[in-house]
Motif scaffolding. Structure first.
Motif, mmCIF file in Angstrom:
data_model
loop_
_atom_site.group_PDB
_atom_site.id
_atom_site.type_symbol
_atom_site.label_atom_id
_atom_site.label_comp_id
_atom_site.label_asym_id
_atom_site.label_seq_id
_atom_site.Cartn_x
_atom_site.Cartn_y
_atom_site.Cartn_z
ATOM 1 N N TYR A 156 0.782 -1.320 0.013
ATOM 2 C CA TYR A 156 0.041 -0.039 -0.241
ATOM 3 C C TYR A 156 0.929 1.086 0.008
ATOM 4 C CZ TYR A 156 -3.706 3.397 1.286
ATOM 5 O OH TYR A 156 -4.649 4.377 1.321
ATOM 6 N N ARG A 157 1.906 1.237 0.763
ATOM 7 C CA ARG A 157 2.807 2.404 0.904
ATOM 8 C C ARG A 157 3.668 2.726 -0.455
ATOM 9 N NH1 ARG A 157 7.274 2.159 5.533
ATOM 10 N NH2 ARG A 157 7.865 0.640 3.976
ATOM 11 N N GLU A 158 4.027 1.748 -1.158
ATOM 12 C CA GLU A 158 4.834 1.647 -2.278
ATOM 13 C C GLU A 158 4.258 1.611 -3.662
ATOM 14 O OE1 GLU A 158 8.167 -0.887 -1.462
ATOM 15 O OE2 GLU A 158 8.946 0.159 0.522
ATOM 16 N N THR A 159 3.398 0.684 -3.817
ATOM 17 C CA THR A 159 2.903 0.543 -5.250
ATOM 18 C C THR A 159 2.022 1.524 -5.742
ATOM 19 O OG1 THR A 159 2.732 -1.975 -4.563
ATOM 20 C CG2 THR A 159 1.593 -1.135 -6.523
ATOM 21 N N GLN A 160 2.415 1.813 -7.150
ATOM 22 C CA GLN A 160 1.499 2.713 -7.766
ATOM 23 C C GLN A 160 0.474 2.288 -8.035
ATOM 24 O OE1 GLN A 160 2.005 6.171 -8.128
ATOM 25 N NE2 GLN A 160 0.245 6.460 -9.360
ATOM 26 N N PRO A 161 -1.090 2.887 -7.802
ATOM 27 C CA PRO A 161 -2.104 1.953 -8.099
ATOM 28 C C PRO A 161 -2.468 2.592 -9.578
ATOM 29 C CG PRO A 161 -2.433 3.985 -6.721
ATOM 30 C CD PRO A 161 -1.132 3.746 -6.809
ATOM 31 N N LEU A 162 -3.553 2.109 -10.319
ATOM 32 C CA LEU A 162 -4.096 2.505 -11.567
ATOM 33 C C LEU A 162 -4.441 4.064 -11.441
ATOM 34 C CD1 LEU A 162 -5.012 1.785 -14.526
ATOM 35 C CD2 LEU A 162 -7.175 1.420 -13.564
ATOM 36 N N PRO A 163 -4.028 4.941 -12.405
ATOM 37 C CA PRO A 163 -4.740 6.307 -12.225
ATOM 38 C C PRO A 163 -6.283 6.254 -12.390
ATOM 39 C CG PRO A 163 -2.694 6.047 -13.643
ATOM 40 C CD PRO A 163 -3.019 4.662 -13.383
ATOM 41 N N GLY A 164 -6.931 6.898 -11.569
ATOM 42 C CA GLY A 164 -8.092 6.975 -11.508
ATOM 43 C C GLY A 164 -9.142 5.894 -11.089
ATOM 44 N N ALA A 165 -8.019 5.111 -10.273
ATOM 45 C CA ALA A 165 -8.959 3.813 -9.672
ATOM 46 C C ALA A 165 -9.664 4.395 -8.365
ATOM 47 C CB ALA A 165 -7.882 2.997 -8.878
ATOM 48 N N ARG A 166 -11.103 3.441 -8.531
ATOM 49 C CA ARG A 166 -12.120 4.030 -7.484
ATOM 50 C C ARG A 166 -11.504 3.413 -6.187
ATOM 51 N NH1 ARG A 166 -14.610 1.193 -11.301
ATOM 52 N NH2 ARG A 166 -15.878 2.430 -12.951
ATOM 53 N N ALA A 167 -11.381 4.378 -5.197
ATOM 54 C CA ALA A 167 -10.991 3.688 -3.695
ATOM 55 C C ALA A 167 -9.927 2.761 -3.823
ATOM 56 C CB ALA A 167 -12.282 3.509 -3.233
ATOM 57 N N ALA A 168 -8.760 3.146 -4.171
ATOM 58 C CA ALA A 168 -7.816 1.984 -4.353
ATOM 59 C C ALA A 168 -7.492 1.222 -3.069
ATOM 60 C CB ALA A 168 -6.575 2.488 -5.112
ATOM 61 N N TRP A 169 -7.652 2.067 -1.852
ATOM 62 C CA TRP A 169 -7.483 1.325 -0.592
ATOM 63 C C TRP A 169 -8.460 0.328 -0.235
ATOM 64 C CZ3 TRP A 169 -11.411 1.806 2.998
ATOM 65 C CH2 TRP A 169 -12.523 2.624 2.512
ATOM 66 N N VAL A 170 -9.476 0.266 -0.941
ATOM 67 C CA VAL A 170 -10.185 -1.012 -0.616
ATOM 68 C C VAL A 170 -9.577 -2.409 -1.256
ATOM 69 C CG1 VAL A 170 -12.569 -1.910 -0.980
ATOM 70 C CG2 VAL A 170 -12.460 0.586 -0.491
ATOM 71 N N GLY A 171 -9.285 -2.070 -2.649
ATOM 72 C CA GLY A 171 -8.585 -3.155 -3.539
ATOM 73 C C GLY A 171 -7.307 -3.421 -2.758
#
Length: 269
Positions: free
Chosen positions: A231-246
């Motif tokens: 969670y701290r280091e991985t770049q999520p998909l731009p525009g992802a919906r509430a990436a913290w849930v994933g």
């Protein structure tokens, strides 16, 4: 007399004092792919995805503790299977991985097929009863393991085909890794279907049941600690919906593989 004409090279121009000289190396001249690391810290603290993990574990354990949930034909087992399917769909909706729509659709389809392998006793009986296996629970877990192995092969092939079909193959390694991770998580989540059987199987020794549960809990705690780095280091998909849930659902889904393996080991010993 022989005269040899040598081409004259222009004299190097002196660099004015105080000016900077920029030297572009070969590595800098080549366009670099986008980094897979975060450029800045996530907006939500890690307690948010950690709360998602805790809520998912509570729901799955609570459903597995219901009386009669260990029987595949019971209605309470159907509730557990519905919860597992909901987790797979929610992860596809809030997925932080950069694999795109084709990767998510592939992961959901393979995850549902893995659930069929886990919740269909006839499949295990058809495959393993000819070998003399009499334990129906053992045949179900063994059939699930065989189905998961086949689905992982399909996932790798589909991931390579997807990358080769892209018109512009930028970030190919990153997207290939994310698509495989997405599919592995969805396939592994089907192992949670065996949690009620891990609790209610009467034919298993209590010692091995406790050992298997302890191993699963230890794996969940270890993966929760590792997920903090994700969670701290991985770049999520731009525009992802509430990436913290994933990010919160990802370790829960991966632990499903450990649940299925633990159930198989409990029946084997």
């Amino acid at each position: 007399m022989v005269r040899i004409w040598m081409p004259l090279r222009p004299a190097p121009q002196a660099t004015p004092p105080g000016s900077k000289v920029t030297i572009m190396t070969e590595a800098q001249s080549v366009p670099q792919p986008h980094s897979d690391m975060r450029a800045r810290a996530p907006q939500r603290p890690f307690t948010w995805p950690l709360a998602v993990q805790a809520a998912a574990y509570v729901v799955l354990v609570a459903l597995a503790c219901l009386p009669g949930s260990g029987a595949v034909s019971s209605s309470t087992f159907s509730v557990t299977a519905f919860a597992v399917a909901a987790i797979i769909v929610l992860f596809a909706f809030f997925c932080p991985l950069r694999d795109g729509v084709p990767g998510r659709v592939t992961a959901v389809v393979l995850g549902f097929v893995a659930m069929v392998c886990a919740s269909t006793p006839l499949l295990g009986q058809f495959v393993f009863e000819r070998q003399g296996a009499a334990n129906a629970q053992y045949t179900s877990a063994a059939a699930w393991c065989a189905g998961v192995a086949g689905l992982l092969v399909v996932l790798v092939v589909a991931a390579f085909i997807r990358q080769m079909a892209r018109p512009q193959r930028t970030d190919m390694i990153v997207q290939l890794a994310h698509m495989v991770t997405d599919g592995v998580a969805s396939i592994a989540a089907s192992g949670w279907c065996f949690l009620p059987m891990l609790f209610h199987e009467a034919g298993a020794a209590d010692v091995w049941r406790i050992v298997c549960v302890v191993v699963v809990v230890a794996g969940a705690v270890a993966l929760a600690m590792v997920s903090r780095l994700w969670y701290r280091e991985t770049q999520p998909l731009p525009g992802a919906r509430a990436a913290w849930v994933g990010f919160g659902l990802l370790p829960v889904m991966l632990i499903g593989a450990l649940v299925g393996i633990a159930a198989l080991v409990m029946w084997l010993v």
